[in-house]
Design an enzyme around this catalytic site. Structure first.
Site, PDB file in Angstrom:
ATOM      1  N   ASP A  26      10.177   4.949  -7.452  1.00 11.89           N
ATOM      2  CA  ASP A  26       9.823   4.635  -6.063  1.00 11.89           C
ATOM      3  C   ASP A  26      10.959   4.938  -5.089  1.00 11.89           C
ATOM      4  O   ASP A  26      12.133   4.839  -5.446  1.00 11.89           O
ATOM      5  CB  ASP A  26       9.431   3.148  -5.989  1.00 11.89           C
ATOM      6  CG  ASP A  26       8.709   2.820  -4.701  1.00 11.89           C
ATOM      7  OD1 ASP A  26       8.184   3.745  -4.049  1.00 11.89           O
ATOM      8  OD2 ASP A  26       8.662   1.625  -4.343  1.00 11.89           O
ATOM      9  N   ASN A  74      -2.501   5.120  -5.216  1.00 10.83           N
ATOM     10  CA  ASN A  74      -1.837   6.176  -4.449  1.00 10.83           C
ATOM     11  C   ASN A  74      -2.805   7.192  -3.836  1.00 10.83           C
ATOM     12  O   ASN A  74      -2.421   7.996  -2.985  1.00 10.83           O
ATOM     13  CB  ASN A  74      -0.758   6.888  -5.278  1.00 10.83           C
ATOM     14  CG  ASN A  74       0.478   6.061  -5.531  1.00 10.83           C
ATOM     15  OD1 ASN A  74       1.119   6.163  -6.567  1.00 10.83           O
ATOM     16  ND2 ASN A  74       0.856   5.219  -4.576  1.00 10.83           N
TER      17      ASN A  74
HETATM   18  C1  IPE Z   1       4.428   2.400  -7.149  1.00 13.18           C
HETATM   19  O1  IPE Z   1       4.973   2.749  -5.937  1.00 13.18           O
HETATM   20  C2  IPE Z   1       3.714   3.569  -7.761  1.00 13.18           C
HETATM   21  C3  IPE Z   1       4.556   4.693  -8.147  1.00 13.18           C
HETATM   22  C4  IPE Z   1       5.841   4.777  -8.037  1.00 13.18           C
HETATM   23  C5  IPE Z   1       3.865   5.796  -8.728  1.00 13.18           C
HETATM   24  P1  IPE Z   1       4.201   2.526  -4.555  1.00 13.18           P
HETATM   25  O2  IPE Z   1       5.069   3.024  -3.484  1.00 13.18           O
HETATM   26  O3  IPE Z   1       2.836   3.078  -4.654  1.00 13.18           O
HETATM   27  O4  IPE Z   1       4.085   0.931  -4.518  1.00 13.18           O
HETATM   28  P2  IPE Z   1       3.900  -0.050  -3.279  1.00 13.18           P
HETATM   29  O5  IPE Z   1       2.746   0.462  -2.468  1.00 13.18           O
HETATM   30  O6  IPE Z   1       5.184  -0.022  -2.521  1.00 13.18           O
HETATM   31  O7  IPE Z   1       3.649  -1.385  -3.901  1.00 13.18           O
HETATM   32  C1  IPE Z   2       7.188   7.010  -5.084  1.00 14.08           C
HETATM   33  O1  IPE Z   2       7.799   7.147  -3.850  1.00 14.08           O
HETATM   34  C2  IPE Z   2       6.267   8.150  -5.420  1.00 14.08           C
HETATM   35  C3  IPE Z   2       4.843   7.774  -5.505  1.00 14.08           C
HETATM   36  C4  IPE Z   2       4.374   6.579  -5.294  1.00 14.08           C
HETATM   37  C5  IPE Z   2       3.914   8.827  -5.839  1.00 14.08           C
HETATM   38  P1  IPE Z   2       7.071   6.732  -2.515  1.00 14.08           P
HETATM   39  O2  IPE Z   2       6.321   7.898  -1.995  1.00 14.08           O
HETATM   40  O3  IPE Z   2       6.264   5.499  -2.709  1.00 14.08           O
HETATM   41  O4  IPE Z   2       8.307   6.438  -1.586  1.00 14.08           O
HETATM   42  P2  IPE Z   2       8.427   5.288  -0.509  1.00 14.08           P
HETATM   43  O5  IPE Z   2       8.168   3.999  -1.203  1.00 14.08           O
HETATM   44  O6  IPE Z   2       7.415   5.582   0.548  1.00 14.08           O
HETATM   45  O7  IPE Z   2       9.837   5.398  -0.023  1.00 14.08           O
HETATM   46 MG    MG Z   3       6.711   3.539  -2.558  1.00 12.50          MG
END
Ligand code: IPE
Ligand code: IPE
Ligand code: MG
Length: 257
Positions: A26, A74
């Site tokens: 993340d 997602n």
């Molecule tokens: C968790 O991250 C899922 C992945 C890293 C694939 P998210 O960015 O989707 O989680 P939330 O929305 O902050 O809980």
């Molecule tokens: C994790 O990074 C990747 C996925 C969830 C696919 P994010 O895209 O959630 O990054 P932030 O949380 O917005 O910084």
């Molecule tokens: Mg995220």
């Protein structure tokens, strides 16, 4: 008076390594934002980090690495972002296919892959098939994975199996009661995506978020959690060392004393 410095441990102990490390990858979006780049650039950088960390895990002798790449939630993101993530996954698998034989990395995909594009589905199947007998590190990529979804699917497939069995049996109701009564945690876990994979010892979540986000709810019953503010694209071997050192300082009691 002589100043006392607290001794810090500089390295982890090789004999106490976690067998299975799971990571919520993340912070890609925030990493990009900090650099005034599009979020997709963050995902590309995150994919690089994944390569580095998988290689490092292989080199230090971690048996299982499970990464959360794309959750069932997602899909709520803009289609262009989802598309870019899927493209990066394709690219990663194509590369992995090329060096799998050499690296002996076993790849598994956890999640509902049936809804992916035909090309990605094909790549997923090919990577799993080609590497199924490899005994290097096992890398599990959670793709369209949600733990609640996984549990519901497991319940459904268990029930469906019992119905099929009981239909072939004249004393069906009694048989059904018996089979439902004989369901154990061990048996149930065989219906999850992670069947045959030991529970994670250490779960790492970077990016400063302190939540589980539907990741391995069943499997994490006794996992050790490690949180860090580093954003996933900035995560590196040193960060993993820190997580392992923290893990090794914990006492796992599993409810006992
Ligand atoms: C968790 O991250 C899922 C992945 C890293 C694939 P998210 O960015 O989707 O989680 P939330 O929305 O902050 O809980
Ligand atoms: C994790 O990074 C990747 C996925 C969830 C696919 P994010 O895209 O959630 O990054 P932030 O949380 O917005 O910084
Ligand atoms: Mg995220």
């Amino acid at each position: 008076m002589r100043k006392l410095f607290k001794k810090t441990q500089s390295a982890w102990e090789p004999e106490k390594l976690p067998r299975h490390i799971a990571i919520v990858m993340d912070g890609n979006g925030r990493w990009a934002k900090k650099r005034s780049l599009p979020r997709t650039a963050g995902h590309a950088a995150g994919a690089e980090t994944f390569r580095r960390i998988a290689t490092y895990c292989k080199n230090i002798g971690i048996e299982y690495l499970t990464v959360y790449a794309f959750s069932t939630e997602n899909w709520k993101r803009p289609p262009e972002e989802v598309e870019k993530i899927m493209q990066l996954l394709e690219k990663y698998i194509i590369e992995a296919l090329g060096k799998m034989e050499r690296d002996k990395v076993k790849m598994k995909f956890l999640g509902d892959v049936t809804v992916l594009s035909p090309k990605l589905k094909e790549l997923v199947a090919e990577a799993e098939e080609l590497s199924k007998t490899f005994d290097g590190v096992q890398v599990n990529v959670c793709l369209n994975y949600g733990s609640r979804d996984e549990i519901i699917r497991a319940v459904k497939s268990y029930a469906a199996e019992q119905i099929i069995e009981s239909n072939a049996n004249t004393e069906s109701t009694k048989k059904m009661e018996e089979t439902i009564g004989s369901l154990t945690e061990e048996k149930f876990s065989k219906y999850l995506y992670t069947a045959d994979i030991p529970d994670p010892d250490l779960i790492i979540r970077p990016s400063g978020e302190h939540r589980v986000s539907n990741f391995l709810l069943w499997q994490s019953a006794y996992s050790e959690y490690y949180f860090t503010d580093a954003l996933w694209p900035d995560f590196n071997e040193k960060e993993l060392d820190k997580a392992i050192i923290a893990y090794q300082s914990r006492e796992r009691r599993y409810g006992a004393i």
